[in-house]
Motif scaffolding. Structure first.
Motif, PDB file in Angstrom:
ATOM      1  N   LEU A  66      16.397 160.416 -51.103  1.00 41.03           N
ATOM      2  CA  LEU A  66      16.847 161.238 -52.234  1.00 41.03           C
ATOM      3  C   LEU A  66      16.534 160.534 -53.544  1.00 41.03           C
ATOM      4  CD1 LEU A  66      20.381 162.426 -51.031  1.00 41.03           C
ATOM      5  CD2 LEU A  66      18.420 163.892 -51.491  1.00 41.03           C
ATOM      6  N   TYR A  67      16.922 159.262 -53.615  1.00 36.17           N
ATOM      7  CA  TYR A  67      16.723 158.517 -54.863  1.00 36.17           C
ATOM      8  C   TYR A  67      15.248 158.342 -55.191  1.00 36.17           C
ATOM      9  CZ  TYR A  67      21.661 157.470 -55.233  1.00 36.17           C
ATOM     10  OH  TYR A  67      23.003 157.573 -55.380  1.00 36.17           O
ATOM     11  N   GLN A  68      14.443 158.058 -54.163  1.00 38.55           N
ATOM     12  CA  GLN A  68      13.011 157.895 -54.437  1.00 38.55           C
ATOM     13  C   GLN A  68      12.420 159.220 -54.898  1.00 38.55           C
ATOM     14  OE1 GLN A  68      12.004 155.043 -54.761  1.00 38.55           O
ATOM     15  NE2 GLN A  68      13.169 153.730 -53.396  1.00 38.55           N
ATOM     16  N   GLU A  89      20.778 149.171 -54.358  1.00 33.25           N
ATOM     17  CA  GLU A  89      21.995 148.932 -53.571  1.00 33.25           C
ATOM     18  C   GLU A  89      21.958 149.695 -52.255  1.00 33.25           C
ATOM     19  OE1 GLU A  89      25.154 147.601 -56.970  1.00 33.25           O
ATOM     20  OE2 GLU A  89      25.504 149.501 -55.962  1.00 33.25           O
ATOM     21  N   GLU A  90      21.378 150.886 -52.296  1.00 30.11           N
ATOM     22  CA  GLU A  90      21.286 151.658 -51.046  1.00 30.11           C
ATOM     23  C   GLU A  90      20.422 150.919 -50.030  1.00 30.11           C
ATOM     24  OE1 GLU A  90      23.367 153.825 -50.953  1.00 30.11           O
ATOM     25  OE2 GLU A  90      23.463 154.913 -52.827  1.00 30.11           O
ATOM     26  N   SER A  91      19.410 150.211 -50.507  1.00 30.75           N
ATOM     27  CA  SER A  91      18.562 149.517 -49.526  1.00 30.75           C
ATOM     28  C   SER A  91      19.323 148.338 -48.925  1.00 30.75           C
ATOM     29  CB  SER A  91      17.226 149.098 -50.133  1.00 30.75           C
ATOM     30  OG  SER A  91      17.409 148.025 -50.997  1.00 30.75           O
ATOM     31  N   THR A 141      26.474 163.993 -54.312  1.00 28.97           N
ATOM     32  CA  THR A 141      26.089 163.319 -53.066  1.00 28.97           C
ATOM     33  C   THR A 141      27.006 162.127 -52.833  1.00 28.97           C
ATOM     34  OG1 THR A 141      23.782 163.906 -53.448  1.00 28.97           O
ATOM     35  CG2 THR A 141      24.169 162.174 -51.853  1.00 28.97           C
ATOM     36  N   GLU A 142      27.146 161.307 -53.861  1.00 34.50           N
ATOM     37  CA  GLU A 142      27.941 160.086 -53.706  1.00 34.50           C
ATOM     38  C   GLU A 142      29.410 160.402 -53.419  1.00 34.50           C
ATOM     39  OE1 GLU A 142      26.664 157.320 -53.299  1.00 34.50           O
ATOM     40  OE2 GLU A 142      24.817 157.136 -54.440  1.00 34.50           O
ATOM     41  N   ARG A 143      29.939 161.431 -54.076  1.00 34.66           N
ATOM     42  CA  ARG A 143      31.338 161.819 -53.807  1.00 34.66           C
ATOM     43  C   ARG A 143      31.500 162.211 -52.350  1.00 34.66           C
ATOM     44  NH1 ARG A 143      31.582 165.973 -57.962  1.00 34.66           N
ATOM     45  NH2 ARG A 143      31.815 164.861 -59.911  1.00 34.66           N
ATOM     46  N   ASP A 173      30.614 150.819 -53.495  1.00 34.76           N
ATOM     47  CA  ASP A 173      29.335 150.994 -54.200  1.00 34.76           C
ATOM     48  C   ASP A 173      29.064 152.472 -54.470  1.00 34.76           C
ATOM     49  OD1 ASP A 173      28.892 148.273 -54.137  1.00 34.76           O
ATOM     50  OD2 ASP A 173      27.381 148.333 -52.552  1.00 34.76           O
ATOM     51  N   GLU A 174      29.291 153.323 -53.463  1.00 31.83           N
ATOM     52  CA  GLU A 174      28.981 154.758 -53.631  1.00 31.83           C
ATOM     53  C   GLU A 174      29.859 155.365 -54.726  1.00 31.83           C
ATOM     54  OE1 GLU A 174      26.481 154.698 -52.064  1.00 31.83           O
ATOM     55  OE2 GLU A 174      26.646 154.328 -49.920  1.00 31.83           O
ATOM     56  N   ALA A 175      31.131 154.938 -54.759  1.00 31.06           N
ATOM     57  CA  ALA A 175      32.037 155.480 -55.789  1.00 31.06           C
ATOM     58  C   ALA A 175      31.505 155.084 -57.169  1.00 31.06           C
ATOM     59  CB  ALA A 175      33.449 154.951 -55.576  1.00 31.06           C
ATOM     60  N   ARG A 176      30.995 153.868 -57.276  1.00 32.35           N
ATOM     61  CA  ARG A 176      30.439 153.406 -58.550  1.00 32.35           C
ATOM     62  C   ARG A 176      29.169 154.180 -58.905  1.00 32.35           C
ATOM     63  NH1 ARG A 176      27.728 149.164 -58.327  1.00 32.35           N
ATOM     64  NH2 ARG A 176      29.013 148.342 -56.638  1.00 32.35           N
ATOM     65  N   HIS A 177      28.352 154.494 -57.900  1.00 30.98           N
ATOM     66  CA  HIS A 177      27.137 155.285 -58.177  1.00 30.98           C
ATOM     67  C   HIS A 177      27.507 156.651 -58.747  1.00 30.98           C
ATOM     68  CE1 HIS A 177      24.925 152.891 -54.781  1.00 30.98           C
ATOM     69  NE2 HIS A 177      25.127 152.175 -55.875  1.00 30.98           N
ATOM     70  N   ALA A 178      28.574 157.238 -58.203  1.00 36.21           N
ATOM     71  CA  ALA A 178      29.011 158.558 -58.703  1.00 36.21           C
ATOM     72  C   ALA A 178      29.446 158.433 -60.159  1.00 36.21           C
ATOM     73  CB  ALA A 178      30.152 159.092 -57.840  1.00 36.21           C
TER      74      ALA A 178
HETATM   75 FE   FE2 Z   1      25.153 155.392 -53.210  1.00 35.97          FE
END
Ligand code: FE2
Ligand code: FE2
Length: 211
Positions: A66-68, A89-91, A141-143, A173-178
Motif C-alpha cells: 500500500l505504502y509503496q 517501520e512497516e518493513s 488503514t492504520e486504525r 507504531d500503527e497508532a502513530r502512523h494514523a
Molecule cells: Fe503502520
C-alpha cells in the motif's frame, strides 16, 4: 492532476515488490521481546501462534505494498516523506513477524505475491485521488490495523510472551502512523469505503490463517 509515474519509478517499485515478497526483511530496531523466555507452548498453541503471526506477516506485506503504491503516485513531497517513513517501520514489522514465524516453526503465506499485487494497486489508486484522500486511506488503514492487533492480543496464548511483545510494539507504531497521517491533513473516508476496507482485510486475515 497528479502526474503518472515514470517507467524508471515503475521499475524501482517492481523491484521493491519482489524484494518485499521474496527476500528476508531487515530490522534496524531490536526485535521486541527478544529477551523474554515465555512459557513452554503446547503443540496446538504453537500452531495457533504461528498462524496468527502469519496473518500479521501478510498484513505487513500488504502495508508495504500500500505504502509503496501510494508513494509512487503521491506528489506532495511532505505526504511522500511521511509515507516513506511509515513504510520503513512497516518493513521492520515484516522482519519481526518473519522471525517469530520461524521461531514457532511456521511458514509464511503462500498467497503473499497476490496480496502484494492487490494492495499495491489499491495504494496507487489512493495516491491518484490526491493527498487528502491518500492520507485518509492511510489513517483508516492504520486504525483498522490497531483494532485487528488488539484482537490478536486477545487470541494469542498468554504464555507466548515473544509474539505478544511484537504485536504490542506494532500496535504502538500503527497508532502513530494514523496520527501522523491525520496531522498531515488526512480526510475522513466515507463509511462505505471504510466498510469495503474492513471486508477485504477480513478476507485476507481469514485466508492467511490457513494458507
Ligand atoms: Fe503502520
Ligand atoms: Fe505494520
Amino acid at each position: 492532476m497528479p502526474a503518472l509515474p515514470s517507467v524508471d519509478e515503475l521499475i524501482v517499485a517492481f523491484d521493491k515488490g519482489l524484494r518485499t515478497v521474496f527476500a528476508p526483511a531487515q530490522s534496524m530496531r531490536p526485535v521486541p521481546g527478544e529477551e523474554l523466555a515465555g512459557r513452554e507452548l503446547s503443540e496446538p498453541q504453537r500452531t495457533h501462534s504461528a498462524a496468527l503471526m502469519r496473518v500479521n506477516h501478510t498484513g505487513e506485506i500488504c502495508a508495504q505494498a500500500l505504502y509503496q503504491g501510494q508513494a509512487l503516485t503521491a506528489r506532495n513531497p511532505q505526504a511522500k516523506a511521511a509515507l516513506e517513513r511509515a513504510a520503513q517501520e512497516e518493513s521492520e514489522h515484516l522482519a519481526w513477524a518473519e522471525r517469530r514465524i520461524a521461531e514457532l516453526g511456521g511458514r509464511k503465506s503462500l498467497l503473499n505475491p497476490a496480496w502484494y499485487a492487490g494492495s499495491f494497486a489499491l495504494g496507487a489508486l489512493a495516491g491518484l485521488l490526491g493527498d487528502r484522500w491518500n492520507l485518509g486511506f492511510l489513517a483508516e488503514t492504520e486504525r483498522q490495523v490497531v483494532e485487528h492487533l488488539e484482537g490478536h492480543l486477545a487470541r494469542l496464548p498468554a504464555g507466548d510472551a515473544r509474539s505478544r511483545a511484537i504485536v504490542e510494539k506494532m500496535k504502538d507504531d500503527e497508532a502513530r502512523h494514523a496520527t501522523t497521517a491525520i496531522e498531515h491533513g488526512a480526510s475522513e473516508l466515507p463509511q462505505p469505503a471504510k466498510d469495503a476496507m474492513r471486508l477485504s482485510s477480513k478476507l485476507m486475515t481469514e485466508t492467511a490463517y490457513w494458507i
